[in-house]
Design a protein around this motif. Structure first.
Motif, short mmCIF file in Angstrom:
data_model
loop_
_atom_site.label_atom_id
_atom_site.label_comp_id
_atom_site.label_asym_id
_atom_site.label_seq_id
_atom_site.Cartn_x
_atom_site.Cartn_y
_atom_site.Cartn_z
N PHE A 157 56.25 -57.47 -14.23
CA PHE A 157 55.74 -58.55 -13.39
C PHE A 157 56.41 -59.90 -13.67
O PHE A 157 55.99 -60.91 -13.14
N TRP A 158 57.42 -59.90 -14.53
CA TRP A 158 58.13 -61.15 -14.83
C TRP A 158 59.08 -61.43 -13.68
O TRP A 158 59.93 -60.61 -13.35
N GLU A 159 58.96 -62.60 -13.09
CA GLU A 159 59.74 -62.94 -11.90
C GLU A 159 61.23 -63.03 -12.18
O GLU A 159 62.05 -62.66 -11.35
N ASP A 160 61.61 -63.55 -13.33
CA ASP A 160 63.02 -63.77 -13.66
C ASP A 160 63.25 -63.33 -15.10
O ASP A 160 62.96 -64.08 -16.03
N LEU A 161 63.74 -62.10 -15.28
CA LEU A 161 63.94 -61.57 -16.63
C LEU A 161 64.82 -62.47 -17.48
O LEU A 161 64.50 -62.72 -18.65
N HIS A 162 65.90 -62.96 -16.92
CA HIS A 162 66.83 -63.81 -17.67
C HIS A 162 66.11 -65.04 -18.21
O HIS A 162 66.16 -65.35 -19.40
N ARG A 163 65.40 -65.73 -17.35
CA ARG A 163 64.68 -66.94 -17.75
C ARG A 163 63.58 -66.61 -18.77
O ARG A 163 63.39 -67.32 -19.76
N SER A 164 62.86 -65.53 -18.54
CA SER A 164 61.78 -65.14 -19.46
C SER A 164 62.33 -64.76 -20.83
O SER A 164 61.77 -65.13 -21.86
N PHE A 165 63.45 -64.03 -20.86
CA PHE A 165 64.05 -63.66 -22.15
C PHE A 165 64.58 -64.90 -22.87
O PHE A 165 64.51 -64.97 -24.10
N LEU A 166 65.08 -65.87 -22.12
CA LEU A 166 65.48 -67.14 -22.75
C LEU A 166 64.28 -67.85 -23.36
O LEU A 166 64.37 -68.44 -24.44
N GLU A 167 63.15 -67.79 -22.67
CA GLU A 167 61.91 -68.39 -23.20
C GLU A 167 61.47 -67.69 -24.48
O GLU A 167 61.06 -68.33 -25.44
N VAL A 168 61.54 -66.36 -24.48
CA VAL A 168 61.19 -65.61 -25.69
C VAL A 168 62.12 -66.02 -26.83
O VAL A 168 61.67 -66.29 -27.95
N SER A 169 63.39 -66.13 -26.56
CA SER A 169 64.35 -66.55 -27.58
C SER A 169 64.02 -67.95 -28.09
O SER A 169 64.10 -68.22 -29.29
N ARG A 170 63.62 -68.83 -27.20
CA ARG A 170 63.29 -70.21 -27.58
C ARG A 170 62.14 -70.25 -28.57
O ARG A 170 62.16 -71.00 -29.54
N VAL A 171 61.11 -69.43 -28.35
CA VAL A 171 59.93 -69.48 -29.21
C VAL A 171 60.06 -68.63 -30.48
O VAL A 171 59.25 -68.74 -31.39
N LEU A 172 61.11 -67.80 -30.55
CA LEU A 172 61.35 -66.99 -31.74
C LEU A 172 62.13 -67.76 -32.79
O LEU A 172 63.06 -68.51 -32.46
N LYS A 173 61.80 -67.54 -34.03
CA LYS A 173 62.60 -68.09 -35.14
C LYS A 173 63.92 -67.33 -35.19
O LYS A 173 64.01 -66.19 -34.72
N GLU A 174 64.92 -67.95 -35.77
CA GLU A 174 66.20 -67.25 -35.94
C GLU A 174 65.97 -65.97 -36.72
O GLU A 174 65.24 -65.96 -37.71
N GLY A 175 66.56 -64.90 -36.26
CA GLY A 175 66.38 -63.61 -36.91
C GLY A 175 65.08 -62.91 -36.52
O GLY A 175 64.82 -61.80 -36.98
N GLY A 176 64.27 -63.55 -35.67
CA GLY A 176 63.01 -62.95 -35.23
C GLY A 176 63.24 -61.77 -34.31
O GLY A 176 64.34 -61.58 -33.78
N PHE A 177 62.19 -60.98 -34.13
CA PHE A 177 62.31 -59.75 -33.35
C PHE A 177 61.51 -59.81 -32.06
O PHE A 177 60.42 -60.38 -32.02
N PHE A 178 62.06 -59.17 -31.04
CA PHE A 178 61.42 -59.04 -29.74
C PHE A 178 61.26 -57.56 -29.46
O PHE A 178 62.22 -56.80 -29.51
N LEU A 179 60.03 -57.14 -29.19
CA LEU A 179 59.72 -55.75 -28.91
C LEU A 179 59.23 -55.63 -27.47
O LEU A 179 58.26 -56.29 -27.08
#
Length: 151
Positions: free
Chosen positions: A68-90
């Motif tokens: 249901f995410w309208e823009d995967l690219h933008r949403s993944f950039l947002e996830v990257s923004r809120v993650l610490k360096e070396g953090g994980f996305f599942l």
């Protein structure tokens, strides 16, 4: 239910949940009432504009939601923004075959992404060490790490 498991497995940690659906937000608040606003923080929102500080989290998960995410690219950039360096996305999905319209024909706005497309978008948005894990039928989990600055 996922927030409850996170809180159980990380007794000293905090869990933050966000969902586009008001019904899901209300359910999550009831389910996690014991820890609400102390260790568990839940709000309605959109993955395109996460209401969190930069580099706030060690890990971010998306269970049954990227459909249901309208823009995967933008949403993944947002996830990257809120993650610490070396953090994980599942990312976990029960459905990963776009040609199977069993659900998409019934749920308006639902989009199913194949694993290769998800991996490509993750790579373009700064994630590395992307691993794809397949389960029964179409089940799919992807683990990706936020790229670290190598200075």
């Amino acid at each position: 239910a996922n927030l409850a498991q996170i809180l159980k497995r990380c007794p000293a940690g905090k869990a933050y949940g966000i969902d586009l659906s008001p019904e899901s937000v209300n359910f999550a608040k009831k389910k996690n009432k014991k820890h609400l606003n102390t260790r568990c923080f839940i709000e309605q929102g959109n993955a395109d504009a996460l209401p969190y500080k930069n580099q706030m989290f060690d890990a971010v998960s998306a269970f049954e939601t990227i459909y249901f995410w309208e823009d995967l690219h933008r949403s993944f950039l947002e996830v990257s923004r809120v993650l610490k360096e070396g953090g994980f996305f599942l990312v976990c999905c029960e459905i990963s075959d776009p040609s199977n319209d069993t659900w998409t024909s019934r749920i308006r706005g639902m989009v199913v992404y194949p694993a290769d497309e998800l991996k490509e978008v993750l790579a373009r948005t700064g994630f590395t060490d992307i691993t794809i894990h397949r389960g029964k039928k179409e089940e799919l989990c992807i683990v990706a790490q936020k790229q670290t600055d190598k200075k």
